[in-house]
Design a protein around this motif. Sequence first.
Motif, PDB file in Angstrom:
ATOM      1  N   GLU A  87       0.676  -1.745   0.189  1.00  0.00           N
ATOM      2  CA  GLU A  87       0.012   0.145  -0.149  1.00  0.00           C
ATOM      3  C   GLU A  87       0.907   0.970  -0.011  1.00  0.00           C
ATOM      4  N   ALA A  88       1.662   0.973   0.502  1.00  0.00           N
ATOM      5  CA  ALA A  88       2.781   2.360   0.869  1.00  0.00           C
ATOM      6  C   ALA A  88       3.473   2.437  -0.817  1.00  0.00           C
ATOM      7  N   ALA A  89       3.927   1.247  -1.127  1.00  0.00           N
ATOM      8  CA  ALA A  89       3.892   1.750  -2.688  1.00  0.00           C
ATOM      9  C   ALA A  89       2.748   2.285  -3.351  1.00  0.00           C
ATOM     10  N   ALA A  90       1.540   2.023  -3.329  1.00  0.00           N
ATOM     11  CA  ALA A  90       0.707   3.016  -4.298  1.00  0.00           C
ATOM     12  C   ALA A  90       1.001   3.749  -4.026  1.00  0.00           C
ATOM     13  N   LEU A  91       0.447   4.576  -2.759  1.00  0.00           N
ATOM     14  CA  LEU A  91       0.623   5.141  -2.013  1.00  0.00           C
ATOM     15  C   LEU A  91       1.698   6.474  -2.884  1.00  0.00           C
ATOM     16  N   ALA A  92       3.078   5.948  -3.036  1.00  0.00           N
ATOM     17  CA  ALA A  92       3.733   6.813  -2.641  1.00  0.00           C
ATOM     18  C   ALA A  92       3.863   7.045  -4.453  1.00  0.00           C
ATOM     19  N   HIS A 112      13.489   1.580   0.791  1.00  0.00           N
ATOM     20  CA  HIS A 112      12.594   1.423   1.508  1.00  0.00           C
ATOM     21  C   HIS A 112      11.524   2.287   2.596  1.00  0.00           C
ATOM     22  N   ALA A 113      12.160   2.980   2.970  1.00  0.00           N
ATOM     23  CA  ALA A 113      12.407   4.232   3.768  1.00  0.00           C
ATOM     24  C   ALA A 113      11.610   5.157   3.259  1.00  0.00           C
ATOM     25  N   THR A 114      12.466   5.524   1.965  1.00  0.00           N
ATOM     26  CA  THR A 114      12.022   6.413   0.997  1.00  0.00           C
ATOM     27  C   THR A 114      11.052   5.584   0.942  1.00  0.00           C
ATOM     28  N   ILE A 115      10.377   5.586   0.398  1.00  0.00           N
ATOM     29  CA  ILE A 115       8.535   4.698   0.075  1.00  0.00           C
ATOM     30  C   ILE A 115       8.091   4.925   0.971  1.00  0.00           C
ATOM     31  N   LEU A 116       8.723   4.802   1.991  1.00  0.00           N
ATOM     32  CA  LEU A 116       7.651   4.755   3.405  1.00  0.00           C
ATOM     33  C   LEU A 116       7.255   6.215   3.409  1.00  0.00           C
ATOM     34  N   GLN A 117       8.329   7.376   3.165  1.00  0.00           N
ATOM     35  CA  GLN A 117       8.666   8.061   3.755  1.00  0.00           C
ATOM     36  C   GLN A 117       7.619   9.339   2.660  1.00  0.00           C
ATOM     37  N   ALA A 175      11.039   0.108  -8.374  1.00  0.00           N
ATOM     38  CA  ALA A 175      11.218   2.090  -8.199  1.00  0.00           C
ATOM     39  C   ALA A 175      10.116   2.397  -9.503  1.00  0.00           C
ATOM     40  N   GLU A 176      10.224   1.710 -10.673  1.00  0.00           N
ATOM     41  CA  GLU A 176      10.297   1.958 -11.846  1.00  0.00           C
ATOM     42  C   GLU A 176       8.728   2.258 -12.261  1.00  0.00           C
ATOM     43  N   ALA A 177       7.815   1.460 -11.434  1.00  0.00           N
ATOM     44  CA  ALA A 177       6.240   1.150 -11.227  1.00  0.00           C
ATOM     45  C   ALA A 177       6.209   2.369 -10.433  1.00  0.00           C
ATOM     46  N   ILE A 178       7.075   2.459  -9.113  1.00  0.00           N
ATOM     47  CA  ILE A 178       6.427   4.337  -8.588  1.00  0.00           C
ATOM     48  C   ILE A 178       7.128   5.413  -9.421  1.00  0.00           C
ATOM     49  N   ASP A 179       7.879   5.642 -10.175  1.00  0.00           N
ATOM     50  CA  ASP A 179       9.128   6.585 -10.716  1.00  0.00           C
ATOM     51  C   ASP A 179       7.163   7.190 -11.788  1.00  0.00           C
ATOM     52  N   SER A 180       6.670   5.495 -13.032  1.00  0.00           N
ATOM     53  CA  SER A 180       5.991   5.751 -13.646  1.00  0.00           C
ATOM     54  C   SER A 180       3.982   6.308 -13.145  1.00  0.00           C
ATOM     55  N   GLY A 181       4.971   6.303 -11.785  1.00  0.00           N
ATOM     56  CA  GLY A 181       3.126   7.220 -10.870  1.00  0.00           C
ATOM     57  C   GLY A 181       1.890   5.840 -11.349  1.00  0.00           C
ATOM     58  N   ASP A 182       2.115   3.797 -11.384  1.00  0.00           N
ATOM     59  CA  ASP A 182       1.530   3.715 -11.924  1.00  0.00           C
ATOM     60  C   ASP A 182       1.125   2.379 -10.391  1.00  0.00           C
ATOM     61  N   ALA A 183      -0.184   3.351  -9.968  1.00  0.00           N
ATOM     62  CA  ALA A 183      -0.081   2.811  -8.081  1.00  0.00           C
ATOM     63  C   ALA A 183      -0.700   1.280  -8.705  1.00  0.00           C
ATOM     64  N   GLU A 184      -1.034   0.826  -9.117  1.00  0.00           N
ATOM     65  CA  GLU A 184      -1.249  -0.417  -8.865  1.00  0.00           C
ATOM     66  C   GLU A 184       0.285  -1.763  -9.803  1.00  0.00           C
ATOM     67  N   LEU A 185       0.513  -1.485 -10.187  1.00  0.00           N
ATOM     68  CA  LEU A 185       1.825  -2.078 -10.917  1.00  0.00           C
ATOM     69  C   LEU A 185       2.353  -2.133  -9.564  1.00  0.00           C
ATOM     70  N   ALA A 186       2.947  -0.896  -8.662  1.00  0.00           N
ATOM     71  CA  ALA A 186       3.181  -0.820  -7.617  1.00  0.00           C
ATOM     72  C   ALA A 186       3.118  -1.161  -6.463  1.00  0.00           C
ATOM     73  N   ARG A 187       2.544  -2.334  -6.111  1.00  0.00           N
ATOM     74  CA  ARG A 187       1.343  -2.257  -5.771  1.00  0.00           C
ATOM     75  C   ARG A 187       1.715  -3.593  -5.317  1.00  0.00           C
ATOM     76  N   GLY A 188       1.657  -4.135  -6.821  1.00  0.00           N
ATOM     77  CA  GLY A 188       1.564  -6.442  -6.879  1.00  0.00           C
ATOM     78  C   GLY A 188       3.329  -6.242  -6.978  1.00  0.00           C
ATOM     79  N   ARG A 189       3.747  -5.314  -7.834  1.00  0.00           N
ATOM     80  CA  ARG A 189       5.310  -5.706  -7.849  1.00  0.00           C
ATOM     81  C   ARG A 189       6.137  -5.684  -6.732  1.00  0.00           C
TER      82      ARG A 189
END
Lengths: 252, 252
Positions: free
Chosen positions: A127-132, A168-173, A216-230
């Motif tokens: 979830e943190a990744a999705a939010l990030a 991981h810490a930066t994703i949480l932040q 990281a690439e999923a987060i960078d691209s702004g794809d919340a679903e993909l980031a959460r899944g990965r």
Amino acid sequence: MDNKKRNFFELPDKVLTSLPTGAVKDTVEHLGKKIAHGDYPTGAVLPREDELVDSLGVSRTVVREAIKVLCGKGLIRTARRYGSRVCPFDDWNLLDPDVIRWHDPKSPQTARIYAEATDLRLIFEPEAAALAAVNASRSQRDTILAAARAIHPLDGQSSMIGADYMFHATILQASGNQMLSQLQNLIYAVMLFSYAASQRTPPEEKVARRNHVGVAEAIDSGDAELARGRMRDMLVLNKAMADKLVASTLQE
Amino acid sequence: MDNKKRNFFELPDKVLTSLPTGAVKDTVEHLGKKIAHGDYPTGAVLPREDELVDSLGVSRTVVREAIKVLCGKGLIRTARRYGSRVCPFDDWNLLDPDVIRWHDPKSPQTARIYAEATDLRLIFEPEAAALAAVNASRSQRDTILAAARAIHPLDGQSSMIGADYMFHATILQASGNQMLSQLQNLIYAVMLFSYAASQRTPPEEKVARRNHVGVAEAIDSGDAELARGRMRDMLVLNKAMADKLVASTLQE
DNA sequence: TCCTCAGTAATTGTCCTACAAATTTGAAAA
DNA sequence: TTTTCAAATTTGTAGGACAATTACTGAGGA
């Protein structure tokens, strides 16, 4: 950009007991570790204040202030004529940064705690990744990408943990949720434990790095679903290894 | 079985600062609340120890022990010749039971915190429900069911909060994860805030009760998927109300 | 033998004083 | 203006005295 420093991500060597350096801090650390390590089992009575004064070589003032801090973290409870008893584990503030840090990474007894922490990560981090992916700033996205790519087995274990932790810490932040962000202490502790307890093989390292970069690439691209899944996939793999590790640690 | 007591689920009136009752505990509570309420903004310097001695009517020993406890929770930081400054909010142990409890439920300033806490609940409580469906003991399932059914608007607000809290807390305990279980403090604080900030209408209460019973029955039947889904649905509804509440509280 | 109860001893809680350590402040000097 | 150094201030540590509470002990009785 090959001139970037390899050892860029340093481990937070300085721990952050917000107590000022001095006798009280040392005493808190000493007693806190001893309790967390199980030197005094649940319900056991700590040495009397006088004895601690003698054995630790500090004044009663210092001993008392340290004990009060430990009370505040739920580790012990005091009473007149009774002494300081170690509280049942349930009463400990398990999410307190200090309490987390005091667990002995090399103790098999605490393997169970790390198993629970791993379960928690599996709940929170996707979830943190999705939010990030939605909320991260430009520089945070860069840091996450850089940290993922900096996971080089060649650079030595310390550097790897540093990059891994920063990732991981930066994703949480970047999730934008401050309470979520505080769970980075938990991640740090889990990391120390797993790195201390097992050596990953080079192929495993390679997979780990690729997974991190993928998140990281999923987060960078702004794809919340993909980031959460990965992130979830990565942690499921992580948990499988952790469970195996815990099982082998406990059966010894 | 109609003879069961209505007011069965009591609110935990006794707060659980693990400090023994006495001057130190009172001082910690006093200062902790003042800081959490924002009486001393970030970076502000607390009154000197001497002044606190005078204003609180306790000895310097007590003041110092209390301040050390607050340092241990990350609220303040001390230095010689400088005094005690309030730390930036990020450094607070936001998941510490006391720190959570010290936030003023009636302060609009803390609405943001409760919004974050509500987001956090939405992340972990569905998973806790799923775990509880698998791991809960017989008596825990009974407690969860009973608590859900005990949410009677007729019994008064205090009784409702009590049952509501018992419902969520028991689910967390039944998850079998002790760290997860400690987040019940968070739930309690959110509950106090939302009940304090708004009166729910009778129809809303009825929906809330039905939702709770639905989750409880899913857990009781051991259906993890169903429990997760129902808990999530319930919390999504909850979050919608919370967001509306926070928005109205902040714009005042 | 077992129980009751009062007295005693032991342990933390609070108050107090004195001094050490560090660091900001301010004045003096270059 | 900048640098240096001394002084004042605030927390940190030490140590002693007494209060408050309660576990423990032992005497006495059933």
